[in-house]
Design a protein around this motif. Sequence first.
Motif, PDB file in Angstrom:
ATOM      1  N   LEU A  31       0.843  -1.191   0.000  1.00  0.00           N
ATOM      2  CA  LEU A  31       0.000   0.000   0.000  1.00  0.00           C
ATOM      3  C   LEU A  31       0.882   1.246   0.000  1.00  0.00           C
ATOM      4  CD1 LEU A  31      -2.931   1.132   0.221  1.00  0.00           C
ATOM      5  CD2 LEU A  31      -2.585   1.154   2.707  1.00  0.00           C
ATOM      6  N   LEU A  32       0.530   2.193  -0.858  1.00  0.00           N
ATOM      7  CA  LEU A  32       1.276   3.440  -0.962  1.00  0.00           C
ATOM      8  C   LEU A  32       0.550   4.554  -0.201  1.00  0.00           C
ATOM      9  CD1 LEU A  32       2.220   3.045  -4.741  1.00  0.00           C
ATOM     10  CD2 LEU A  32       3.690   2.650  -2.754  1.00  0.00           C
ATOM     11  N   ASP A  33       0.945   5.797  -0.417  1.00  0.00           N
ATOM     12  CA  ASP A  33       0.372   6.935   0.299  1.00  0.00           C
ATOM     13  C   ASP A  33      -0.272   7.865  -0.724  1.00  0.00           C
ATOM     14  OD1 ASP A  33      -0.297   8.978   1.979  1.00  0.00           O
ATOM     15  OD2 ASP A  33       1.753   9.496   2.569  1.00  0.00           O
ATOM     16  N   HIS A  34      -1.559   7.653  -0.975  1.00  0.00           N
ATOM     17  CA  HIS A  34      -2.266   8.435  -1.976  1.00  0.00           C
ATOM     18  C   HIS A  34      -3.643   8.796  -1.427  1.00  0.00           C
ATOM     19  CE1 HIS A  34      -2.791  10.123  -5.872  1.00  0.00           C
ATOM     20  NE2 HIS A  34      -3.706   9.269  -6.289  1.00  0.00           N
ATOM     21  N   ALA A  35      -4.399   9.568  -2.197  1.00  0.00           N
ATOM     22  CA  ALA A  35      -5.714  10.015  -1.732  1.00  0.00           C
ATOM     23  C   ALA A  35      -6.703   8.868  -1.612  1.00  0.00           C
ATOM     24  CB  ALA A  35      -6.249  11.080  -2.689  1.00  0.00           C
ATOM     25  N   ILE A  36      -6.530   7.821  -2.405  1.00  0.00           N
ATOM     26  CA  ILE A  36      -7.283   6.575  -2.278  1.00  0.00           C
ATOM     27  C   ILE A  36      -6.272   5.445  -2.219  1.00  0.00           C
ATOM     28  CG2 ILE A  36      -9.282   7.500  -3.504  1.00  0.00           C
ATOM     29  CD1 ILE A  36      -8.408   5.842  -5.940  1.00  0.00           C
ATOM     30  N   ASP A  37      -6.734   4.238  -1.939  1.00  0.00           N
ATOM     31  CA  ASP A  37      -5.806   3.108  -1.886  1.00  0.00           C
ATOM     32  C   ASP A  37      -5.096   2.949  -3.231  1.00  0.00           C
ATOM     33  OD1 ASP A  37      -6.524   2.599   0.687  1.00  0.00           O
ATOM     34  OD2 ASP A  37      -7.554   0.705   0.289  1.00  0.00           O
ATOM     35  N   ASP A  71       0.184   5.880  -8.005  1.00  0.00           N
ATOM     36  CA  ASP A  71       0.375   7.253  -7.530  1.00  0.00           C
ATOM     37  C   ASP A  71       0.671   7.226  -6.030  1.00  0.00           C
ATOM     38  OD1 ASP A  71      -0.393   7.750 -10.084  1.00  0.00           O
ATOM     39  OD2 ASP A  71      -2.125   9.010  -9.587  1.00  0.00           O
ATOM     40  N   THR A  72       1.570   8.110  -5.607  1.00  0.00           N
ATOM     41  CA  THR A  72       1.974   8.075  -4.195  1.00  0.00           C
ATOM     42  C   THR A  72       2.785   9.303  -3.806  1.00  0.00           C
ATOM     43  OG1 THR A  72       3.076   6.749  -2.480  1.00  0.00           O
ATOM     44  CG2 THR A  72       4.128   6.821  -4.658  1.00  0.00           C
ATOM     45  N   ARG A  73       2.705   9.637  -2.539  1.00  0.00           N
ATOM     46  CA  ARG A  73       3.718  10.492  -1.932  1.00  0.00           C
ATOM     47  C   ARG A  73       4.993   9.666  -1.731  1.00  0.00           C
ATOM     48  NH1 ARG A  73      -0.119  12.633   3.018  1.00  0.00           N
ATOM     49  NH2 ARG A  73      -0.975  14.515   2.027  1.00  0.00           N
ATOM     50  N   VAL A  74       6.082  10.347  -1.450  1.00  0.00           N
ATOM     51  CA  VAL A  74       7.326   9.651  -1.126  1.00  0.00           C
ATOM     52  C   VAL A  74       7.158   8.920   0.203  1.00  0.00           C
ATOM     53  CG1 VAL A  74       9.763   9.961  -0.534  1.00  0.00           C
ATOM     54  CG2 VAL A  74       8.761  11.231  -2.441  1.00  0.00           C
ATOM     55  N   ILE A  75       7.591   7.662   0.237  1.00  0.00           N
ATOM     56  CA  ILE A  75       7.481   6.825   1.436  1.00  0.00           C
ATOM     57  C   ILE A  75       8.888   6.552   1.960  1.00  0.00           C
ATOM     58  CG2 ILE A  75       6.765   4.567   2.323  1.00  0.00           C
ATOM     59  CD1 ILE A  75       4.558   4.572   0.236  1.00  0.00           C
ATOM     60  N   ARG A  76       9.096   6.774   3.238  1.00  0.00           N
ATOM     61  CA  ARG A  76      10.458   6.741   3.771  1.00  0.00           C
ATOM     62  C   ARG A  76      10.741   5.589   4.725  1.00  0.00           C
ATOM     63  NH1 ARG A  76      11.692  11.731   1.852  1.00  0.00           N
ATOM     64  NH2 ARG A  76       9.944  13.194   1.835  1.00  0.00           N
ATOM     65  N   ALA A 126       3.546  18.764  -4.096  1.00  0.00           N
ATOM     66  CA  ALA A 126       3.412  17.333  -4.369  1.00  0.00           C
ATOM     67  C   ALA A 126       2.803  16.617  -3.170  1.00  0.00           C
ATOM     68  CB  ALA A 126       4.771  16.737  -4.717  1.00  0.00           C
ATOM     69  N   HIS A 127       3.290  16.923  -1.987  1.00  0.00           N
ATOM     70  CA  HIS A 127       2.783  16.275  -0.777  1.00  0.00           C
ATOM     71  C   HIS A 127       1.312  16.632  -0.556  1.00  0.00           C
ATOM     72  CE1 HIS A 127       3.321  14.266   3.106  1.00  0.00           C
ATOM     73  NE2 HIS A 127       2.543  15.198   3.611  1.00  0.00           N
ATOM     74  N   LEU A 128       0.960  17.881  -0.799  1.00  0.00           N
ATOM     75  CA  LEU A 128      -0.413  18.331  -0.594  1.00  0.00           C
ATOM     76  C   LEU A 128      -1.382  17.559  -1.479  1.00  0.00           C
ATOM     77  CD1 LEU A 128      -2.415  20.401   0.655  1.00  0.00           C
ATOM     78  CD2 LEU A 128      -1.853  21.917  -1.269  1.00  0.00           C
ATOM     79  N   ASP A 152      13.188  15.236  -7.106  1.00  0.00           N
ATOM     80  CA  ASP A 152      14.363  15.322  -6.238  1.00  0.00           C
ATOM     81  C   ASP A 152      14.124  14.607  -4.915  1.00  0.00           C
ATOM     82  OD1 ASP A 152      15.906  16.850  -8.024  1.00  0.00           O
ATOM     83  OD2 ASP A 152      14.874  18.690  -7.418  1.00  0.00           O
ATOM     84  N   ASP A 153      12.902  14.691  -4.414  1.00  0.00           N
ATOM     85  CA  ASP A 153      12.561  14.024  -3.166  1.00  0.00           C
ATOM     86  C   ASP A 153      12.649  12.501  -3.330  1.00  0.00           C
ATOM     87  OD1 ASP A 153      11.855  14.073  -0.503  1.00  0.00           O
ATOM     88  OD2 ASP A 153       9.707  14.301  -0.870  1.00  0.00           O
ATOM     89  N   VAL A 154      12.174  11.995  -4.472  1.00  0.00           N
ATOM     90  CA  VAL A 154      12.271  10.559  -4.743  1.00  0.00           C
ATOM     91  C   VAL A 154      13.728  10.128  -4.843  1.00  0.00           C
ATOM     92  CG1 VAL A 154      11.697   8.712  -6.358  1.00  0.00           C
ATOM     93  CG2 VAL A 154      10.054  10.547  -5.940  1.00  0.00           C
TER      94      VAL A 154
END
Length: 308
Positions: A138-144, A211-216, A244-246, A253-255
């Motif tokens: 599972l990633l970090d997006h507005a939906i699964d 689709d996803t935010r950066v996951i750390r 991007a995070h919003l 660059d963050d990736v």
Amino acid sequence: MKFKVLGSGAGIPSRTRNTQSFVLDVVEEINQYFLIDASEALQHRILDTTIRPSKIRHIFITHLHGDHIFGLPGFLSSRAHQGGEGIPLVVHGPKGLEEWVEATFRTSSSHLNYPIQFNEVGHGDAFDVEGFTVTVRLLDHAIDSFLYVFEEPDKPGALKSEKLRDIGIRPGPVYKEIKSSDTFEHEGIIYETADFLNAPSDGRKIAVHGDTRVIRDKEYLALLDGADLIVHEATYLHGEQEKAHLYFHSEIDDVLMNLSQISYCQLLFSHISNRYDAEMVQQVEGQLAENIRIAHDFLEITIPRDSR
């Protein structure tokens, strides 16, 4: 093995980029293609390639936003008339995908002439697909939204034919028998087959993000570590990490900073916003390492064995 980009854009299509669809070409390995996401106009994109729809036996949907699924019903329908009759198809994806497809077919009075099965995926799932291990994260997006990691089995090493000839075994059907056994006997002597095999080739690993935010977190990075190819979204190219995070997306660059903690052979950025013209994309790509690319439609990447 090859990775083919049918669509590399984000959100809505542009004149140069369709929205996201990929094909993992494993025809040489298992005579099939794996389709990953199904953007609008997928049928037309396939017509511009040598891909045979009947050889697509598995589809992997990362998430249910329209730019990743609006081409699916049309593709399923056309496959029925492009050699797919009677050839089963499995669609892997999030909860709700089967319901949406069935509703679309019901209201449009569409029918298939081949069996279709839906496999609902969730975080942490791991299953076998035609000998490949597929792991779901599972990633970090507005939906699964999910990451699919495809891992090929290791390839056994080839027989050392010269060493077999040295003990008096000439080439022939016996070589196949020897390779498939742990030990073999010749002139009263029992030999270990492993002593007559070259080292095995590592199976390849391909990681494709929705689709996803950066996951750390460390577990996520460990799953990607050692990949032959990582495909990650970069909706935003430069200097817009907060934006991007919003909007639940990633900035290039963050990736790159995040993935600098692991090893990989090739990295492909896709899901590029249509705000960026070809000149800007080319400028950004020119600053990247040789093993890092920005996707464009119909890009094809070869994933060789033993590339790590």
